[in-house]
Write a protein that holds these residues in place. Structure first.
Motif: not given
Length: 374
Positions: A81-88, A107-124
């Motif tokens: 019942g949602h649309d892609l643009t509903d992703v927060r 993230l190219e389609h929605v302005d969503a907050e992204l969260w993950m653990h630092r020990d994986d995020a550092r590789h980005l």
């Protein structure tokens, strides 16, 4: 393995039938969305969508980076019942491509907050081609040190998944932490092992824990040494298992296969499985002293004959064996060394070889730490 109570009955039947399970509303305003992942034995990843009071959605994981997976994810979101643009917001259990792969496209389609653990995020944070190639060269060198043939060490390795230009991880978690998702009592639980920054997410009010790949109902997740891991990922995983056993009354919502209860029994079974595996590897080294990790990997048992494994899975098997060897070294059961003298080919290092420690628990001459060698 200790039996579990299967709660994802439709999911298990779909698994048996080798078809994609349906989108299901697991709790009010909580949906599981199966997203295919191409020619992979696990077949699909379960993305979870949490409804928010303002009509938006929070996602846990995103799916495999392919057009087919994207289309199924978008259709699955619409079926709620949602649309892609509903992703927060998007929470990522870990950096593997079946979980993180569609995040850049989202993230190219929605302005969503992204969260993950630092020990994986550092590789980005590695964006240059030179940095990506440096990591691939490190992986090749490690595989050669484990005794892998040149073809296994060199062919088909892939580098970083990259974020869209200008985007970063919005919240880099450093351990257990509340997530402040409106309408939910969600908190992150750091469970390193499968990756250094693997996270589970628990909602004590809803009585669920999103286990990612940390706890699966049927198989043990791959625990491997690699350049993105800690020195002893299996030791990390065993500790993480003991910590998540405290959540025994929650329903487990894993990233693959099907939902289940009796989480504490599943933890007990996995701990026993790894102890059995450590014993098998010890016995193999006793029978074949001075073997490389590659030679040991070919001698121990797998779910199918080792010779039938494709290249990618044979590498995972090798690194999983090495993770067990490292734990046995930490326990003083095994030790490792490189042969004396220069290598026959200066461009290819001599591999590490494994042996039992002597009766007094003292290592043989020329012993080295595998964390220094790899």
């Amino acid at each position: 393995m200790v039996p579990i109570e299967v709660t994802g009955v439709l999911q298990k039947q779909a698994w048996a039938d080798k078809v994609l399970p349906p989108v299901e509303e697991v709790r009010p305003q909580l949906w599981s969305i199966p997203v295919p992942m191409g020619p992979n034995p696990l077949r699909y990843v379960l993305v979870y969508a949490l409804g928010l009071p303002d009509g938006g959605l929070a996602l846990i994981d995103a799916g495999w980076p392919s057009d087919e997976s994207w289309d199924v994810l978008v259709a699955g979101i619409r079926s709620t019942g949602h649309d892609l643009t509903d992703v927060r917001s998007i929470g990522v259990t870990h950096l593997h491509p079946d979980h993180f792969g569609l995040v850049p496209r989202l993230l190219e389609h929605v302005d969503a907050e992204l969260w993950m653990h630092r020990d994986d995020a550092r590789h980005l944070r590695h964006h240059s081609d030179a940095e990506a190639e440096s990591q691939l060269n490190q992986a090749r060198s490690e595989l050669r040190m484990l005794g892998a043939p040149t073809a296994v060490a060199d062919e088909g390795l892939v580098g970083f998944i990259r974020m869209p230009d200008g985007r970063t991880v919005d919240r880099e978690l450093t351990g257990d932490a509340p997530l402040d998702i409106p309408g939910w009592d969600l908190r992150a639980i750091w469970t390193p092992g499968h990756t250094a920054g693997h996270l589970c997410f628990a909602d004590d009010t809803a009585g669920v824990i999103f286990t990612g790949d940390h706890l699966l109902p049927r198989i043990s997740p791959n625990i491997s040494t690699n350049p993105m891991q800690t020195d002893s990922p299996l030791a990390d995983y065993l500790i993480s298992l003991a910590n998540t056993e405290k959540m025994r009354d929650h329903e487990a919502l894993p990233s693959h296969e099907y939902r289940f209860r009796r989480l504490g029994d599943r933890v007990t079974g996995l701990l026993a499985h790894h102890e059995e595996r450590l014993g098998e590897i010890t016995a193999t080294v006793a029978r074949h002293p001075e073997s490389t990790a590659w030679e040991i990997t070919r001698l121990v048992t797998w779910s199918r004959p080792f010779e039938e494994l494709p290249l990618t899975l044979s590498r995972l098997a090798l690194r999983e064996t090495h993770a067990h060897l490292v734990v046995l070294q930490e326990r003083g059961v095994l030790d490792a060394r490189v042969p004396a003298g220069p290598p026959a080919d200066p461009s290819v290092p001599d591999p590490i070889r494994w042996f039992l420690t002597d009766d007094a628990g003292q290592p043989a001459p020329q012993s080295i730490s595998t964390s220094d060698a790899t």
